[in-house]
Design a protein around this motif. Structure first.
Motif, PDB file in Angstrom:
ATOM      1  N   MET A  32       0.835  -1.193   0.000  1.00  0.00           N
ATOM      2  CA  MET A  32       0.000   0.000   0.000  1.00  0.00           C
ATOM      3  C   MET A  32       0.873   1.247   0.000  1.00  0.00           C
ATOM      4  N   SER A  33       0.302   2.366  -0.443  1.00  0.00           N
ATOM      5  CA  SER A  33       1.031   3.628  -0.496  1.00  0.00           C
ATOM      6  C   SER A  33       0.158   4.730   0.084  1.00  0.00           C
ATOM      7  N   ILE A  34       0.784   5.850   0.447  1.00  0.00           N
ATOM      8  CA  ILE A  34       0.064   6.977   1.022  1.00  0.00           C
ATOM      9  C   ILE A  34       0.326   8.201   0.160  1.00  0.00           C
ATOM     10  N   ILE A  35      -0.745   8.907  -0.187  1.00  0.00           N
ATOM     11  CA  ILE A  35      -0.590  10.131  -0.967  1.00  0.00           C
ATOM     12  C   ILE A  35      -1.251  11.283  -0.218  1.00  0.00           C
ATOM     13  N   ALA A  36      -0.790  12.488  -0.499  1.00  0.00           N
ATOM     14  CA  ALA A  36      -1.376  13.700   0.065  1.00  0.00           C
ATOM     15  C   ALA A  36      -2.180  14.399  -1.023  1.00  0.00           C
ATOM     16  N   VAL A  37      -3.395  14.813  -0.661  1.00  0.00           N
ATOM     17  CA  VAL A  37      -4.304  15.482  -1.587  1.00  0.00           C
ATOM     18  C   VAL A  37      -4.602  16.864  -1.020  1.00  0.00           C
ATOM     19  N   HIS A  90      -5.090  16.491   2.967  1.00  0.00           N
ATOM     20  CA  HIS A  90      -5.889  15.270   3.057  1.00  0.00           C
ATOM     21  C   HIS A  90      -4.996  14.097   2.669  1.00  0.00           C
ATOM     22  N   LEU A  91      -4.974  13.066   3.497  1.00  0.00           N
ATOM     23  CA  LEU A  91      -4.138  11.896   3.259  1.00  0.00           C
ATOM     24  C   LEU A  91      -4.991  10.693   2.885  1.00  0.00           C
ATOM     25  N   CYS A  92      -4.495   9.899   1.946  1.00  0.00           N
ATOM     26  CA  CYS A  92      -5.188   8.675   1.535  1.00  0.00           C
ATOM     27  C   CYS A  92      -4.206   7.505   1.494  1.00  0.00           C
ATOM     28  N   VAL A  93      -4.636   6.372   2.036  1.00  0.00           N
ATOM     29  CA  VAL A  93      -3.899   5.119   1.894  1.00  0.00           C
ATOM     30  C   VAL A  93      -4.490   4.380   0.706  1.00  0.00           C
ATOM     31  N   LEU A  94      -3.650   4.072  -0.279  1.00  0.00           N
ATOM     32  CA  LEU A  94      -4.119   3.422  -1.495  1.00  0.00           C
ATOM     33  C   LEU A  94      -3.723   1.960  -1.524  1.00  0.00           C
ATOM     34  N   GLY A  95      -4.635   1.132  -2.031  1.00  0.00           N
ATOM     35  CA  GLY A  95      -4.334  -0.276  -2.226  1.00  0.00           C
ATOM     36  C   GLY A  95      -3.551  -0.493  -3.516  1.00  0.00           C
ATOM     37  N   LYS A  96      -3.295  -1.769  -3.842  1.00  0.00           N
ATOM     38  CA  LYS A  96      -2.462  -2.093  -5.004  1.00  0.00           C
ATOM     39  C   LYS A  96      -3.059  -1.602  -6.312  1.00  0.00           C
ATOM     40  N   GLY A 114      -5.019   1.069  -6.544  1.00  0.00           N
ATOM     41  CA  GLY A 114      -5.231   2.501  -6.496  1.00  0.00           C
ATOM     42  C   GLY A 114      -6.475   2.964  -5.780  1.00  0.00           C
ATOM     43  N   GLU A 115      -7.267   2.044  -5.220  1.00  0.00           N
ATOM     44  CA  GLU A 115      -8.469   2.464  -4.504  1.00  0.00           C
ATOM     45  C   GLU A 115      -8.101   2.901  -3.089  1.00  0.00           C
ATOM     46  N   ASN A 147     -13.086   4.972  -3.670  1.00  0.00           N
ATOM     47  CA  ASN A 147     -13.009   4.305  -2.374  1.00  0.00           C
ATOM     48  C   ASN A 147     -13.141   2.796  -2.523  1.00  0.00           C
ATOM     49  N   ALA A 148     -12.424   2.053  -1.674  1.00  0.00           N
ATOM     50  CA  ALA A 148     -12.621   0.613  -1.585  1.00  0.00           C
ATOM     51  C   ALA A 148     -14.039   0.337  -1.094  1.00  0.00           C
ATOM     52  N   THR A 149     -14.567  -0.823  -1.431  1.00  0.00           N
ATOM     53  CA  THR A 149     -15.970  -1.124  -1.131  1.00  0.00           C
ATOM     54  C   THR A 149     -16.257  -1.147   0.369  1.00  0.00           C
TER      55      THR A 149
END
Length: 331
Positions: A1-6, A37-43, A45-46, A17-19
């Motif tokens: 997983m990765s973390i991005i800033a928005v 705003h921070l998001c943790v993304l799955g493999k 990209g969700e 969003n993941a389900t």
């Protein structure tokens, strides 16, 4: 997983969003002036977890430089752990010494986790969260910093023996309590704002907002307000306190008859002569609710202080508990 800033709602709306993650309204990022705003993304990209951070315009808390974590959501514990630790690192880089959450910027917006849900359904304007979210904060080293409760009065005819004594004493001092019937509610908001900014100054984590922002908060619910449930305490026509209550619109959304109203706000100017006014306003609200056909009243989202507990305890039983958490940040 990765973390991005928005940095904007526009960019957040591009992400899916993941389900297992509850829906998130991206426009809140801009509306609540989040700093990032921070998001943790799955493999693929969700989004598996997300939160917003504030450190520029935040509540005061002792000598700390406060960082706020809000707009929180996580579909799984591993993503939550990654998200919270990244949030702490980010706030630390902004020289914050404590993180407080969940709070969508300040206490005028959504804050608190439900930590004891009870059996009553969710009421109008109440925060909602999956039961695992508080545990995710706790596992990340957060501890309770403030406790809140809501209480239910199922018998509006119940009385507090102190109310008549308080009311007589207040009347001797020229205090008159009346409903907002016949008032222009939009114009009344200006008077309510001026009392609120004084009455709430010393409330825990209170942040003052300008009058237009205050009016915008109430404008959303004003069409549903029953003026019989807005009580004004005046001395020589000067507003010294008020109680703001509203029907539980969540009942209608569930297809039920609305038989419950919510005491949303009680505000009283800090003056020893006004001692007992809170009890009088709550008692009068119950009388008004009963008169116009309600069966129950919820004392909503009160701080676990002696004053709130003392007033509510004479009429109602606790139905739900909530918590705000904090964690110190080592720089």
């Amino acid at each position: 997983m990765s973390i991005i800033a928005v940095s904007s709602a526009f960019d957040r709306e591009k992400l899916v969003n993941a389900t297992q993650l509850p829906p998130f309204v991206a426009t809140q990022i801009d509306e609540h002036n989040a700093d990032i705003h921070l998001c943790v993304l799955g493999k693929t990209g969700e989004v598996h977890a997300h939160c917003s951070l504030w450190w520029k315009a935040v509540p005061k808390y002792g000598a700390h430089k406060v960082g706020v974590i809000g707009h929180y959501g996580s579909g799984e514990d591993d993503s939550a752990a990654c998200l919270i630790e990244e949030a702490i690192r980010h706030l630390g880089r902004q020289s914050c010494t404590v993180a407080i959450g969940p709070m969508d910027g300040n206490t005028w917006h959504r804050y608190r986790f439900v930590t004891e849900s009870g059996t009553e359904p969710t009421f109008f304007l109440e925060p909602v969260n999956p039961p695992q979210w508080p545990f995710q904060f706790q596992r990340a080293g957060f501890a309770p910093v403030a406790e809140y409760f809501s209480a239910l009065n199922s018998d509006l005819a119940r009385t507090d023996e102190r109310s008549a004594r308080h009311e007589a004493r207040l009347e001797d001092r020229g205090i008159v309590v009346r409903t907002a019937e016949g008032e222009n509610l939009e114009e009344l908001l200006g008077r309510i704002y001026r009392v609120s900014r004084i009455a709430f100054t010393h409330n825990f984590l209170y942040t003052e907002i300008p009058e237009p922002a205050f009016r915008a908060q109430y404008a959303k619910i004003l069409p549903h307000v029953r003026p019989e449930l807005v009580l004004l305490a005046e001395r020589h026509s000067e507003l010294v306190g008020y109680l703001f209550a509203i029907p539980d619109l969540a009942q209608a959304a569930r297809g039920s008859v609305i038989d419950t109203f919510l005491i949303k706000t009680v505000a009283i100017l800090p003056n020893r002569e006004l001692r007992g006014l809170g009890s009088v306003l709550v008692a009068r609200a119950h009388e008004q609710g009963l008169r116009i056909g309600f069966r129950r009243c919820i004392h909503a989202l009160m701080h676990e202080s002696n004053i709130s507990r003392n007033i509510s305890g004479h009429f109602a039983e606790t139905m739900r508990r909530y918590t705000v958490y904090s964690r110190e940040i080592s720089l």
